[in-house]
Design a protein around this motif. Structure first.
Motif, PDB file in Angstrom:
ATOM      1  N   ASP A   1       0.810  -1.223   0.000  1.00 62.99           N
ATOM      2  CA  ASP A   1       0.000   0.000   0.000  1.00 62.99           C
ATOM      3  C   ASP A   1       0.838   1.266   0.000  1.00 62.99           C
ATOM      4  O   ASP A   1       0.304   2.373   0.136  1.00 62.99           O
ATOM      5  CB  ASP A   1      -0.951   0.006   1.186  1.00 62.99           C
ATOM      6  CG  ASP A   1      -0.221  -0.090   2.529  1.00 62.99           C
ATOM      7  OD1 ASP A   1       1.021  -0.080   2.553  1.00 62.99           O
ATOM      8  OD2 ASP A   1      -0.908  -0.177   3.572  1.00 62.99           O
TER       9      ASP A   1
ATOM     10  N   ASN B   1      -8.123  -2.310   0.942  1.00 67.06           N
ATOM     11  CA  ASN B   1      -7.368  -3.103  -0.038  1.00 67.06           C
ATOM     12  C   ASN B   1      -6.157  -3.782   0.598  1.00 67.06           C
ATOM     13  O   ASN B   1      -5.135  -3.978  -0.068  1.00 67.06           O
ATOM     14  CB  ASN B   1      -6.917  -2.213  -1.202  1.00 67.06           C
ATOM     15  CG  ASN B   1      -8.095  -1.565  -1.920  1.00 67.06           C
ATOM     16  OD1 ASN B   1      -9.053  -2.241  -2.294  1.00 67.06           O
ATOM     17  ND2 ASN B   1      -8.034  -0.250  -2.094  1.00 67.06           N
TER      18      ASN B   1
ATOM     19  N   GLU C   1      -3.400  -6.160   1.635  1.00 70.88           N
ATOM     20  CA  GLU C   1      -2.864  -7.341   0.958  1.00 70.88           C
ATOM     21  C   GLU C   1      -2.007  -8.214   1.864  1.00 70.88           C
ATOM     22  O   GLU C   1      -1.402  -9.176   1.416  1.00 70.88           O
ATOM     23  CB  GLU C   1      -2.052  -6.906  -0.265  1.00 70.88           C
ATOM     24  CG  GLU C   1      -2.882  -6.203  -1.333  1.00 70.88           C
ATOM     25  CD  GLU C   1      -2.081  -5.870  -2.571  1.00 70.88           C
ATOM     26  OE1 GLU C   1      -1.093  -6.600  -2.859  1.00 70.88           O
ATOM     27  OE2 GLU C   1      -2.413  -4.879  -3.249  1.00 70.88           O
TER      28      GLU C   1
END
Length: 535
Positions: free
Chosen positions: A118, A248, A250
């Motif tokens: 990110d 988002n 990950e």
């Protein structure tokens, strides 16, 4: 040292004793002779003018108390003759300008950090185990014992050897061979807590936000999460909090619910197998150069003394300003220790809504403390008072120096995550561990922690650099102090020179070249805040 008294601000009507002063001695403060009335210990404050009952005590250029008894010139200020008082603030009165420090020397410098998907960058690479509820603490502790024994380097413990010698009745116990680390590029840490159920539902929601912040912190490569199943802090609440911070994400997040898995043995076997595979994969992440703008430094103080606001805290303030000038991030927390300096902070807020949010959070915090039968004036600890910090405003005025003078770009409530570079304010209590815990939860990848009395505080995911306000402490407790600022008190170094030295030290810690004393001691403290219950 020519002067034995120091006047911090030109507006001050008190001075700080730099050394112990004898009764009857004549000492100088900026070429002004002051006759000492009673023996005064270093770090305490001496009156530079006569005070009548009700007169204002000014230090750091702000109101820090009022006289409750007549005080003569040269007399020491104590809790018997001074009471906490601070200016009332209703809103922004002006916009303060800022002269950024010259950072040409550092603009092209880098540190070796861990890149995350990110865009955040870690100063450490940690696999973290934690429970959603206290019922899982024992399983976390069992996993810690198993993983620590097999994965980490074990050195001979002299205290263990001492106990063995006492048990065996011998003077010497044969040294065990050292074991080596299995993985060189990943640390495995474990945290427990007393929350997740009981109390009020808001406590669990707040804890969910904090734990989500730890998962999202760039120092964390992945996590193993244990849930019982029936607790207030449901897995769904934790996932919602994590999604709110980073939709988002990950990173690998392994979650296990005991009531769905059967026996403890079966659950632990599954956790160990799957976590080991993930940890082995995370060990492949390597450090690489990144600009200093990727540093997010939490600013903290604990076990403060009368020198903290003169040496260590202003040094952190200059480091904060330098980092902001390099487009990095600094976070000033501990709202009870901003009492008395609200006007300056409000005026430094770039956005009007942040100024209003700061005052709202401060007033709500203070009201909750008063409703609990206390007040911000009860903030100084016995250790603070013994070493010269006799009112909350006096303590606060020195503590706020950690935030330097740069504009305030954002104000965060507890559990909120950093989204803007520059100087941020974060609502936390003044309690050392609760505040340091919150700084890491907000995304700080390193913490600067000043102390004048000494404290071993560390954090499970963020390196904590301990900065002493005086040389005596550094010499007495070298096992917990990383860098000391006593040279400022002696006039051997300026604040700017000390800050430059500290920034270089920070770069080495952030790159993994220097290990902090707290990490060497295995000091990995984690205490969530129950709002309104702590100063």
């Amino acid at each position: 040292m020519k002067e034995k008294l120091i006047k911090v601000n030109t507006l001050d009507n008190v001075a700080v004793a730099l050394v112990d002063l004898e009764a009857g001695a004549t000492v100088f403060c900026q070429d002004t002779a002051v006759k000492v009335i009673v023996a005064t210990e270093s770090k305490h404050k001496v009156a530079l003018k006569p005070f009548n009952v009700g007169d204002k005590i000014i230090m750091y250029g702000v109101l820090v108390g009022k006289a409750t008894a007549p005080i003569n010139v040269g007399e020491v200020l104590t809790i018997e003759n001074v009471k906490h008082q601070s200016e009332k603030v209703s809103g922004k009165t002006e916009s303060l300008g800022w002269n950024a420090p010259n950072v040409e020397k550092w603009k092209d410098k880098t540190f070796l950090g861990y890149h995350r998907a990110d865009g955040q960058v870690g100063t450490e690479n940690v696999w973290l185990f934690f429970p959603l509820v206290f019922c899982e603490n024992r399983n976390i502790e069992t996993l810690k014992e198993i993983f620590d024994k097999e994965l980490l380097e074990h050195k001979n413990n002299p205290h263990q050897n001492l106990l063995k010698a006492l048990i065996s009745g011998t003077e010497v116990v044969e040294q065990e061979e050292k074991s080596t680390r299995v993985f060189d590029n990943i640390d495995v840490r474990f945290i427990t807590h007393s929350g997740g159920c009981g109390g009020i539902r808001q406590d669990s929601e707040s804890l969910a936000k904090l734990l989500a912040g730890y998962v999202n912190n760039p120092n964390v490569a992945g996590v193993t999460v244990l849930s019982l199943g029936c607790q207030n802090l449901q897995i769904s609440i934790f996932k919602e909090a994590l999604h709110a911070i980073n939709p988002n994400l990950e990173k690998p997040v392994l979650i296990y619910e005991q009531q769905q898995m059967g026996t403890v043995d079966d659950m632990l076997s599954t956790i160990i197998k799957e976590s080991f595979i993930a940890i082995r994969e995370a060990n492949n992440i390597k450090r690489s150069p990144v600009p200093l703008s990727k540093l997010r430094i939490g600013l903290e103080c604990g076990g403060s003394d009368g020198f903290s606001g003169i040496s260590a805290n202003p040094t952190l303030g200059m480091v904060s300003d330098m980092l902001v000038a390099l487009n990095g991030t600094a976070v000033l927390a501990e709202f009870p220790e901003l009492c008395g300096v609200e006007q300056e902070l409000v005026n430094r807020c770039v956005h009007e809504e942040d100024a209003e949010k700061f005052l709202k959070l401060m007033k709500a915090f203070e009201k909750s403390v008063i409703d609990a039968g206390s007040g911000f004036d009860m903030n100084p600890s016995p250790g603070n008072i013994k070493d010269g910090l006799i009112t909350d405003a006096m303590k606060s005025a020195g503590a706020a120096k950690k935030g330097g003078s740069s504009p305030i770009e954002d104000v965060l409530d507890y559990g909120e995550y950093l989204s803007k570079s520059g100087l941020n304010l974060l609502c936390t209590p003044g309690n050392d561990v609760e505040s340091t815990t919150a700084l890491a939860g907000a995304g700080a990848n390193l913490v600067l922690f000043t102390t004048g009395l000494g404290t071993p505080t560390g954090n499970p995911i963020a390196p904590v650099i301990k900065v002493s306000s005086n040389t005596e402490l550094a010499n007495k407790m070298p096992d917990i102090i990383d860098i000391e600022t006593g040279a400022v008190l002696r006039g051997e170094k300026t604040i700017n020179e000390m800050a430059e030295e500290m920034l270089d030290f920070i770069i080495e810690v952030a790159s993994g070249n220097i290990i902090t004393k707290a990490k060497l001691l295995g000091q990995h403290d984690f205490i969530p805040w129950k709002r309104g219950m702590s100063l």
